[in-house]
Design a protein around this motif. Structure first.
Motif, PDB file in Angstrom:
ATOM      1  N   LEU A 105      33.403  35.269  41.375  1.00  0.00           N
ATOM      2  CA  LEU A 105      32.057  35.248  41.917  1.00  0.00           C
ATOM      3  C   LEU A 105      31.076  35.347  40.750  1.00  0.00           C
ATOM      4  O   LEU A 105      31.066  36.352  40.034  1.00  0.00           O
ATOM      5  N   ALA A 106      30.284  34.296  40.566  1.00  0.00           N
ATOM      6  CA  ALA A 106      29.345  34.228  39.446  1.00  0.00           C
ATOM      7  C   ALA A 106      27.965  34.621  39.954  1.00  0.00           C
ATOM      8  O   ALA A 106      27.164  33.781  40.362  1.00  0.00           O
ATOM      9  N   SER A 107      27.698  35.919  39.948  1.00  0.00           N
ATOM     10  CA  SER A 107      26.456  36.449  40.503  1.00  0.00           C
ATOM     11  C   SER A 107      25.634  37.134  39.425  1.00  0.00           C
ATOM     12  O   SER A 107      26.176  37.778  38.532  1.00  0.00           O
ATOM     13  N   SER A 108      24.308  36.996  39.535  1.00  0.00           N
ATOM     14  CA  SER A 108      23.407  37.763  38.674  1.00  0.00           C
ATOM     15  C   SER A 108      22.787  38.911  39.453  1.00  0.00           C
ATOM     16  O   SER A 108      21.792  39.493  39.028  1.00  0.00           O
ATOM     17  N   GLY A 109      23.378  39.248  40.602  1.00  0.00           N
ATOM     18  CA  GLY A 109      22.886  40.359  41.407  1.00  0.00           C
ATOM     19  C   GLY A 109      23.231  41.702  40.791  1.00  0.00           C
ATOM     20  O   GLY A 109      24.044  41.803  39.877  1.00  0.00           O
ATOM     21  N   GLN A 110      22.612  42.740  41.318  1.00  0.00           N
ATOM     22  CA  GLN A 110      22.910  44.085  40.852  1.00  0.00           C
ATOM     23  C   GLN A 110      24.309  44.483  41.305  1.00  0.00           C
ATOM     24  O   GLN A 110      24.799  44.036  42.340  1.00  0.00           O
ATOM     25  N   GLN A 111      24.953  45.339  40.527  1.00  0.00           N
ATOM     26  CA  GLN A 111      26.355  45.653  40.763  1.00  0.00           C
ATOM     27  C   GLN A 111      26.600  46.193  42.172  1.00  0.00           C
ATOM     28  O   GLN A 111      27.555  45.776  42.846  1.00  0.00           O
ATOM     29  N   ASP A 112      25.747  47.105  42.635  1.00  0.00           N
ATOM     30  CA  ASP A 112      25.986  47.668  43.965  1.00  0.00           C
ATOM     31  C   ASP A 112      25.828  46.619  45.053  1.00  0.00           C
ATOM     32  O   ASP A 112      26.537  46.650  46.070  1.00  0.00           O
ATOM     33  N   GLN A 113      24.928  45.659  44.848  1.00  0.00           N
ATOM     34  CA  GLN A 113      24.754  44.596  45.830  1.00  0.00           C
ATOM     35  C   GLN A 113      25.980  43.683  45.866  1.00  0.00           C
ATOM     36  O   GLN A 113      26.495  43.363  46.944  1.00  0.00           O
ATOM     37  N   VAL A 114      26.444  43.269  44.699  1.00  0.00           N
ATOM     38  CA  VAL A 114      27.596  42.363  44.650  1.00  0.00           C
ATOM     39  C   VAL A 114      28.828  43.028  45.263  1.00  0.00           C
ATOM     40  O   VAL A 114      29.545  42.414  46.062  1.00  0.00           O
ATOM     41  N   GLU A 115      29.057  44.279  44.918  1.00  0.00           N
ATOM     42  CA  GLU A 115      30.214  44.972  45.473  1.00  0.00           C
ATOM     43  C   GLU A 115      30.055  45.187  46.976  1.00  0.00           C
ATOM     44  O   GLU A 115      31.036  45.145  47.733  1.00  0.00           O
ATOM     45  N   GLY A 116      28.820  45.381  47.430  1.00  0.00           N
ATOM     46  CA  GLY A 116      28.581  45.487  48.862  1.00  0.00           C
ATOM     47  C   GLY A 116      28.902  44.191  49.585  1.00  0.00           C
ATOM     48  O   GLY A 116      29.460  44.201  50.699  1.00  0.00           O
ATOM     49  N   TYR A 117      28.566  43.059  48.968  1.00  0.00           N
ATOM     50  CA  TYR A 117      28.888  41.770  49.586  1.00  0.00           C
ATOM     51  C   TYR A 117      30.400  41.543  49.622  1.00  0.00           C
ATOM     52  O   TYR A 117      30.929  40.985  50.597  1.00  0.00           O
ATOM     53  N   LEU A 118      31.088  41.950  48.570  1.00  0.00           N
ATOM     54  CA  LEU A 118      32.546  41.845  48.569  1.00  0.00           C
ATOM     55  C   LEU A 118      33.151  42.614  49.740  1.00  0.00           C
ATOM     56  O   LEU A 118      34.035  42.116  50.444  1.00  0.00           O
ATOM     57  N   ASP A 119      32.648  43.815  49.957  1.00  0.00           N
ATOM     58  CA  ASP A 119      33.154  44.618  51.063  1.00  0.00           C
ATOM     59  C   ASP A 119      32.776  44.004  52.412  1.00  0.00           C
ATOM     60  O   ASP A 119      33.565  44.030  53.366  1.00  0.00           O
ATOM     61  N   LEU A 120      31.580  43.435  52.486  1.00  0.00           N
ATOM     62  CA  LEU A 120      31.125  42.807  53.723  1.00  0.00           C
ATOM     63  C   LEU A 120      32.036  41.650  54.111  1.00  0.00           C
ATOM     64  O   LEU A 120      32.316  41.432  55.296  1.00  0.00           O
ATOM     65  N   MET A 121      32.513  40.911  53.105  1.00  0.00           N
ATOM     66  CA  MET A 121      33.409  39.785  53.364  1.00  0.00           C
ATOM     67  C   MET A 121      34.872  40.204  53.419  1.00  0.00           C
ATOM     68  O   MET A 121      35.725  39.391  53.766  1.00  0.00           O
ATOM     69  N   GLY A 122      35.163  41.463  53.070  1.00  0.00           N
ATOM     70  CA  GLY A 122      36.550  41.892  52.960  1.00  0.00           C
ATOM     71  C   GLY A 122      37.286  41.077  51.917  1.00  0.00           C
ATOM     72  O   GLY A 122      38.414  40.635  52.135  1.00  0.00           O
ATOM     73  N   ALA A 123      36.649  40.904  50.747  1.00  0.00           N
ATOM     74  CA  ALA A 123      37.132  39.912  49.790  1.00  0.00           C
ATOM     75  C   ALA A 123      37.583  40.466  48.452  1.00  0.00           C
ATOM     76  O   ALA A 123      37.878  39.685  47.550  1.00  0.00           O
ATOM     77  N   ARG A 124      37.672  41.760  48.300  1.00  0.00           N
ATOM     78  CA  ARG A 124      38.055  42.293  46.990  1.00  0.00           C
ATOM     79  C   ARG A 124      39.432  41.803  46.547  1.00  0.00           C
ATOM     80  O   ARG A 124      39.678  41.630  45.351  1.00  0.00           O
ATOM     81  N   ASP A 125      40.320  41.591  47.506  1.00  0.00           N
ATOM     82  CA  ASP A 125      41.670  41.142  47.161  1.00  0.00           C
ATOM     83  C   ASP A 125      41.781  39.626  47.094  1.00  0.00           C
ATOM     84  O   ASP A 125      42.860  39.091  46.847  1.00  0.00           O
ATOM     85  N   LEU A 126      40.665  38.924  47.279  1.00  0.00           N
ATOM     86  CA  LEU A 126      40.690  37.460  47.311  1.00  0.00           C
ATOM     87  C   LEU A 126      40.051  36.836  46.079  1.00  0.00           C
ATOM     88  O   LEU A 126      40.068  35.614  45.937  1.00  0.00           O
ATOM     89  N   VAL A 127      39.479  37.654  45.208  1.00  0.00           N
ATOM     90  CA  VAL A 127      38.842  37.124  44.004  1.00  0.00           C
ATOM     91  C   VAL A 127      39.496  37.738  42.776  1.00  0.00           C
ATOM     92  O   VAL A 127      40.016  38.858  42.817  1.00  0.00           O
ATOM     93  N   ASP A 128      39.464  36.986  41.696  1.00  0.00           N
ATOM     94  CA  ASP A 128      40.047  37.458  40.437  1.00  0.00           C
ATOM     95  C   ASP A 128      39.054  38.251  39.600  1.00  0.00           C
ATOM     96  O   ASP A 128      39.441  38.908  38.635  1.00  0.00           O
ATOM     97  N   GLY A 129      37.774  38.156  39.966  1.00  0.00           N
ATOM     98  CA  GLY A 129      36.755  38.891  39.241  1.00  0.00           C
ATOM     99  C   GLY A 129      35.377  38.506  39.726  1.00  0.00           C
ATOM    100  O   GLY A 129      35.216  37.616  40.563  1.00  0.00           O
TER     101      GLY A 129
END
Length: 219
Positions: A105-129
């Protein structure tokens, strides 16, 4: 060899562009500057370091840039609970991984926002970084973020998925091929002019047409 899918987040995987535009409108109002929301929306997709001078001018940036970015964070936070993933976001991540892509995920968002979106999508285990605003000195349309994202996962070359004209200018500056979805509110003509080689109305449409795009398989 293209082995990495670099996915923008805001406006591409999660529906945030209009909340961002309104947050910026309210942030600028704190400094007695009223800008048309449509003009702010045209700049959404840039990082905040680029957006403020682009819409408010260099004089405003010099006087209030950092304070305006802090104000944007404060204005966006109450709206963050409204944000939802686009239909098909998680399924797309699953399918790209199934096809053999490294996914970042190539984001320029703030860290807490990006990690929140990962959790919203249930995607932490689906991305390499993923990247955040801390990972690039200059944000889109500069290429730094895509280079940082590629380096983050040890990729050789990447294909970009994005929603704004700034994603495709940045991809072109990074020497990367890019595919667009219209979920950020930009027209097909704007996106192709900026450098997208294919445009889809939604992530579901992209999933159905994936075989005809550079995101079909690593190559």
């Amino acid at each position: 060899m293209s082995d990495t899918a670099l996915l923008d987040v805001d406006g591409t995987l999660v529906d945030t562009n209009y909340q961002h535009a309104l947050a910026w409108f309210r942030a600028f109002r704190r400094f007695d500057l009223t800008l048309p929301v449509w003009r702010i929306h045209r700049a959404v997709g840039m990082g905040g370091d680029q957006l403020v001078p682009a819409v408010a001018g260099e004089e405003f940036e010099d006087a209030h840039g950092d304070a305006a970015r802090d104000a944007w964070t404060e204005e966006y936070e109450p709206m963050s609970g409204e944000v939802q993933p686009f239909d098909g976001a998680r399924d797309l991540l699953v399918e790209l991984r199934r096809r053999g892509w490294k996914v970042v995920l190539a984001s320029s968002g703030q860290q807490d926002q990006v990690e929140g979106y990962l959790d919203l999508m249930g995607a932490r285990d689906l991305v390499d970084g993923w990247t955040t605003s801390q990972d690039a000195e200059s944000t889109k349309p500069a290429p730094d973020l895509f280079h940082a994202a590629l380096q983050r996962v040890g990729g050789s070359s990447g294909v970009v998925l994005g929603d704004s004209t700034w994603d495709f200018e940045a991809a072109g500056n990074a020497g990367m091929t890019a595919v667009a979805v219209r979920t950020g509110g930009f027209s097909s003509e704007e996106l192709t002019t900026a450098g997208a080689v294919a445009v889809f109305d939604s992530l579901r449409d992209l999933l159905e047409g994936l075989d005809g795009t550079p995101l079909s398989h690593p190559s």
